[in-house]
Write an enzyme that holds these catalytic residues in place. Sequence first.
Site, PDB file in Angstrom:
ATOM      1  N   MET A   1       3.826  -4.159  -4.444  1.00 51.51           N
ATOM      2  CA  MET A   1       4.926  -4.060  -3.484  1.00 51.51           C
ATOM      3  C   MET A   1       5.967  -5.158  -3.699  1.00 51.51           C
ATOM      4  O   MET A   1       6.682  -5.544  -2.776  1.00 51.51           O
ATOM      5  CB  MET A   1       4.375  -4.124  -2.058  1.00 51.51           C
ATOM      6  CG  MET A   1       3.304  -3.088  -1.759  1.00 51.51           C
ATOM      7  SD  MET A   1       3.887  -1.396  -1.857  1.00 51.51           S
ATOM      8  CE  MET A   1       4.856  -1.281  -0.366  1.00 51.51           C
ATOM      9  N   GLN A  53       0.584 -13.255  -0.087  1.00 52.40           N
ATOM     10  CA  GLN A  53      -0.075 -12.770  -1.302  1.00 52.40           C
ATOM     11  C   GLN A  53       0.437 -13.565  -2.505  1.00 52.40           C
ATOM     12  O   GLN A  53       1.636 -13.615  -2.765  1.00 52.40           O
ATOM     13  CB  GLN A  53       0.207 -11.284  -1.505  1.00 52.40           C
ATOM     14  CG  GLN A  53      -0.607 -10.667  -2.617  1.00 52.40           C
ATOM     15  CD  GLN A  53      -0.452  -9.151  -2.654  1.00 52.40           C
ATOM     16  OE1 GLN A  53       0.104  -8.632  -3.612  1.00 52.40           O
ATOM     17  NE2 GLN A  53      -0.925  -8.467  -1.630  1.00 52.40           N
ATOM     18  N   CYS A  83      -2.529  -6.191  -9.651  1.00 55.96           N
ATOM     19  CA  CYS A  83      -1.216  -5.705 -10.087  1.00 55.96           C
ATOM     20  C   CYS A  83      -1.188  -5.528 -11.599  1.00 55.96           C
ATOM     21  O   CYS A  83      -1.540  -6.448 -12.348  1.00 55.96           O
ATOM     22  CB  CYS A  83      -0.133  -6.682  -9.659  1.00 55.96           C
ATOM     23  SG  CYS A  83       1.532  -6.138 -10.091  1.00 55.96           S
ATOM     24  N   LYS A 122      -7.487  -9.311  -3.671  1.00 56.31           N
ATOM     25  CA  LYS A 122      -7.172  -7.891  -3.853  1.00 56.31           C
ATOM     26  C   LYS A 122      -7.384  -7.552  -5.321  1.00 56.31           C
ATOM     27  O   LYS A 122      -6.839  -8.225  -6.198  1.00 56.31           O
ATOM     28  CB  LYS A 122      -5.729  -7.583  -3.449  1.00 56.31           C
ATOM     29  CG  LYS A 122      -5.390  -6.092  -3.512  1.00 56.31           C
ATOM     30  CD  LYS A 122      -3.974  -5.830  -3.003  1.00 56.31           C
ATOM     31  CE  LYS A 122      -3.725  -4.336  -2.868  1.00 56.31           C
ATOM     32  NZ  LYS A 122      -3.670  -3.639  -4.169  1.00 56.31           N
ATOM     33  N   GLY A 196      -3.811   5.654  -2.552  1.00 54.85           N
ATOM     34  CA  GLY A 196      -3.693   7.080  -2.302  1.00 54.85           C
ATOM     35  C   GLY A 196      -3.918   7.512  -0.868  1.00 54.85           C
ATOM     36  O   GLY A 196      -4.155   8.690  -0.607  1.00 54.85           O
ATOM     37  N   GLY A 216       0.036   1.056   1.282  1.00 59.80           N
ATOM     38  CA  GLY A 216       1.118   0.482   0.502  1.00 59.80           C
ATOM     39  C   GLY A 216       2.353   1.346   0.571  1.00 59.80           C
ATOM     40  O   GLY A 216       3.079   1.353   1.577  1.00 59.80           O
TER      41      GLY A 216
END
Length: 311
Positions: A1, A53, A83, A122, A196, A216
């Site tokens: 993001m 984050q 990421c 994460k 998803g 997200g």
Amino acid sequence: MMDWTDRHCRYFHRLLSPRARLYTEMVTSAALVRGRQLRLLEHSQQEHPVALQLGGSDPHELAQAARDGAEAGYDEINLNVGCPSDRVQSGRFGACLMREPALVGECMKAMRNAVSVPVTVKCRIGVDDQDDYAGLQHFTETMLDAGVEILVVHARKAWLQGLSPKENREIPPLDYERVYRLKREFPELVVVINGGISTVEQVQAHLCQVDGVMLGRAAYHDPYLLAQIEAVLYGEPLPGRDEVLRHMRPYVEAELARGTALKHIGRHLLGLYQGEPGARAFRRTISEGAHLPGAGWELIERALPPCSIAA
């Protein structure tokens, strides 16, 4: 993001969901520690609870960045090792770190020793050819040894070679069962699932298996989903879209007064009427007008769908 969940976005999302934990876009530890770009930590008190984050791979640097975040008032420090972008890989952070769980463990220990707020991770379920449960299990065991209590898991593996970041969000298949298994085998770990998830019903189903759900892009493109989830999970009255938008007015006008251009705020509002009559005109009016000199709240009022104006 990255470049999405900035402070304007988070303020807007907080109006939609009073209880959700919001996360910043990923900020590199180098930007904070070496670049001293502490402006990246700016946030509103209305955003809480909010997590910072971070991206990075140097334990000492991440510890200092975590201290900066805690001193700025963040409620949680999260290390992103999920990421898959090229920019992230070139800096040796993000999903490529899943190949180095020992290093991630060192980073987590250093960050936990530096701050008193929760420090979380994460990650993905795997990366490249590391695509079996044993790899995720070993990564999780290493995190537990480092004192991690909360793990956010994107239920897709990351292909770092051959797929773009966009393709990494769509092509590798989702494997929710692998995340569920992780929770069953590590019941002491708080497991949050991601990837998803785009409906209230899906959120409810996942919460029967794991401790939390992270949204997200679904929450960004259809932000009213946050209010709908809040209403179902907590029994709160569902606010109207136009009511939420008008609650943004004091924030927008205050930001305009301090020199923020409307385009920086307006872009986060575009999905509010997703699926509703007048949504396309709402998006077009803001997209075409927010970048113009002098654009202000009157543009937002003009963009409102006719049914909202009548209300």
